[in-house]
Motif scaffolding. Structure first.
Motif, PDB file in Angstrom:
ATOM      1  N   PHE A 111       0.835  -1.196   0.000  1.00 28.25           N
ATOM      2  CA  PHE A 111       0.000   0.000   0.000  1.00 28.25           C
ATOM      3  C   PHE A 111       0.878   1.257   0.000  1.00 28.25           C
ATOM      4  CE2 PHE A 111      -2.238   3.521   1.849  1.00 28.25           C
ATOM      5  CZ  PHE A 111      -3.533   3.408   1.421  1.00 28.25           C
ATOM      6  N   HIS A 166       2.363   1.928  -3.361  1.00 32.70           N
ATOM      7  CA  HIS A 166       1.320   2.494  -4.216  1.00 32.70           C
ATOM      8  C   HIS A 166       1.244   4.004  -4.024  1.00 32.70           C
ATOM      9  CE1 HIS A 166      -1.052  -0.292  -6.516  1.00 32.70           C
ATOM     10  NE2 HIS A 166      -1.315  -1.081  -5.495  1.00 32.70           N
ATOM     11  N   ALA A 167       1.108   4.401  -2.759  1.00 34.24           N
ATOM     12  CA  ALA A 167       0.925   5.816  -2.442  1.00 34.24           C
ATOM     13  C   ALA A 167       2.109   6.642  -2.935  1.00 34.24           C
ATOM     14  CB  ALA A 167       0.741   5.995  -0.940  1.00 34.24           C
ATOM     15  N   GLU A 193       2.209   6.980  -6.700  1.00 38.18           N
ATOM     16  CA  GLU A 193       1.164   7.880  -7.191  1.00 38.18           C
ATOM     17  C   GLU A 193       1.437   9.336  -6.821  1.00 38.18           C
ATOM     18  OE1 GLU A 193      -1.672   7.334  -8.958  1.00 38.18           O
ATOM     19  OE2 GLU A 193      -1.333   5.188  -9.235  1.00 38.18           O
ATOM     20  N   TYR A 209       1.785  10.644  -3.682  1.00 37.97           N
ATOM     21  CA  TYR A 209       1.270  11.115  -2.394  1.00 37.97           C
ATOM     22  C   TYR A 209       2.407  11.264  -1.397  1.00 37.97           C
ATOM     23  CZ  TYR A 209      -3.384   9.925  -4.113  1.00 37.97           C
ATOM     24  OH  TYR A 209      -4.544   9.870  -4.845  1.00 37.97           O
ATOM     25  N   PHE A 262      -4.171   5.141   6.924  1.00 37.90           N
ATOM     26  CA  PHE A 262      -4.272   3.740   6.527  1.00 37.90           C
ATOM     27  C   PHE A 262      -3.580   2.895   7.588  1.00 37.90           C
ATOM     28  CE2 PHE A 262      -2.177  -0.032   4.835  1.00 37.90           C
ATOM     29  CZ  PHE A 262      -3.277  -0.729   4.377  1.00 37.90           C
ATOM     30  N   ALA A 291      -3.955  -5.051  -1.224  1.00 38.90           N
ATOM     31  CA  ALA A 291      -3.436  -3.688  -1.116  1.00 38.90           C
ATOM     32  C   ALA A 291      -4.008  -2.799  -2.212  1.00 38.90           C
ATOM     33  CB  ALA A 291      -1.908  -3.690  -1.181  1.00 38.90           C
ATOM     34  N   ASP A 292      -4.189  -3.365  -3.414  1.00 38.71           N
ATOM     35  CA  ASP A 292      -4.751  -2.589  -4.523  1.00 38.71           C
ATOM     36  C   ASP A 292      -6.156  -2.085  -4.182  1.00 38.71           C
ATOM     37  OD1 ASP A 292      -2.472  -3.153  -5.943  1.00 38.71           O
ATOM     38  OD2 ASP A 292      -3.417  -4.510  -7.375  1.00 38.71           O
ATOM     39  N   PHE A 324      -6.047   0.617  -1.479  1.00 43.38           N
ATOM     40  CA  PHE A 324      -5.587   1.900  -1.999  1.00 43.38           C
ATOM     41  C   PHE A 324      -6.678   2.578  -2.813  1.00 43.38           C
ATOM     42  CE2 PHE A 324      -3.370   4.607  -5.099  1.00 43.38           C
ATOM     43  CZ  PHE A 324      -2.687   5.434  -4.217  1.00 43.38           C
ATOM     44  N   GLU A 325      -7.390   1.797  -3.630  1.00 42.32           N
ATOM     45  CA  GLU A 325      -8.489   2.358  -4.416  1.00 42.32           C
ATOM     46  C   GLU A 325      -9.590   2.899  -3.500  1.00 42.32           C
ATOM     47  OE1 GLU A 325     -11.588   1.113  -8.013  1.00 42.32           O
ATOM     48  OE2 GLU A 325     -10.319  -0.403  -7.074  1.00 42.32           O
ATOM     49  N   ARG A 328      -8.220   6.239  -2.139  1.00 42.50           N
ATOM     50  CA  ARG A 328      -8.070   7.255  -3.177  1.00 42.50           C
ATOM     51  C   ARG A 328      -9.414   7.718  -3.734  1.00 42.50           C
ATOM     52  NH1 ARG A 328      -5.135   4.989  -8.178  1.00 42.50           N
ATOM     53  NH2 ARG A 328      -7.162   3.943  -8.304  1.00 42.50           N
TER      54      ARG A 328
END
Length: 205
Positions: free
Chosen positions: A16, A19-20, A23, A25, A67, A184-185, A188-189, A192
């Motif tokens: 996660f 991912h952030a 992207e 963040y 999170f 985790a995907d 995260f979605e 977000r």
């Protein structure tokens, strides 16, 4: 958006967090002493303990959302930490939190009114971990926060498939396993896109 992350070195939390960062963040992550993470220009590391409210306060300070990918580790870490996280979030007027739970705390299909881990659906003989996750669920449900709990069935450390099933408040029928990456995907979605407010979300293949 700036995200506070707890459990950033765990199986789902580390994915996660990546991912952030990928992207764009900003992330503030509470990391226990002795645990290492790869430095990143958008990552601020706070060394400490999630059961210490001052460390939780420092981690959440200045963030827009939270999170948590914390697990039990066979202790009461989950129930202790969620009390601190909720208190700090409410004091700082931060509403949004996404956490990782377990499929044991979604609703039973065969025994209405029971959680799965307390019903005949459960194969778990030891129920301590699910009980800790239930305490997190109850605490969030009683709070004024905008919460979502992603509830995976058996987590496997396999590559992401990219196609999976999810259902609000229930585990998808005959769900048996799910990759840490796909879990985790979805988490995260959910953060977000601001999905699944006040819902437990079962996820499985």
């Amino acid at each position: 958006m700036k995200i506070a992350i707890f459990g950033a070195t765990g199986r789902v939390g580390s994915i996660f967090m990546q991912h952030a960062l990928d992207e764009g963040y900003e992330v503030q992550a509470l990391i226990r002493k002795g645990r290492d993470v790869t430095p990143h220009e958008n990552l601020t590391i706070i060394r400490g303990d999630v059961t210490n409210i001052e460390d939780v306060n420092q981690t959440i300070d200045g963030c827009d959302a939270v999170f948590s990918g914390l697990n039990t580790d066979g202790t009461t870490t989950l129930s202790q930490s969620i009390a601190h996280i909720i208190e700090v979030m409410e004091n700082k007027k931060i509403d949004r939190i996404v956490t990782i739970g377990t499929a044991g705390i979604v609703e039973s299909r065969v025994e209405p009114g029971k959680l799965r881990y307390l019903s005949s659906e459960s194969r778990q003989r030891v129920k301590f971990a699910a009980g800790e996750h239930e305490k997190v669920y109850r605490a969030l449900a009683e709070s004024g926060l905008d919460w979502t709990i992603i509830c995976p069935t058996a987590l496997v450390s396999e590559p992401r498939v990219g196609v999976y099933r999810y259902e609000k408040d229930y585990l998808p029928l005959d769900g048996r396993r799910i990759s840490i990456y796909d879990t985790a995907d979805l988490a995260f979605e959910a953060l977000r896109e601001h999905l699944f407010t006040h819902k437990r979300v079962g996820i499985a293949y």
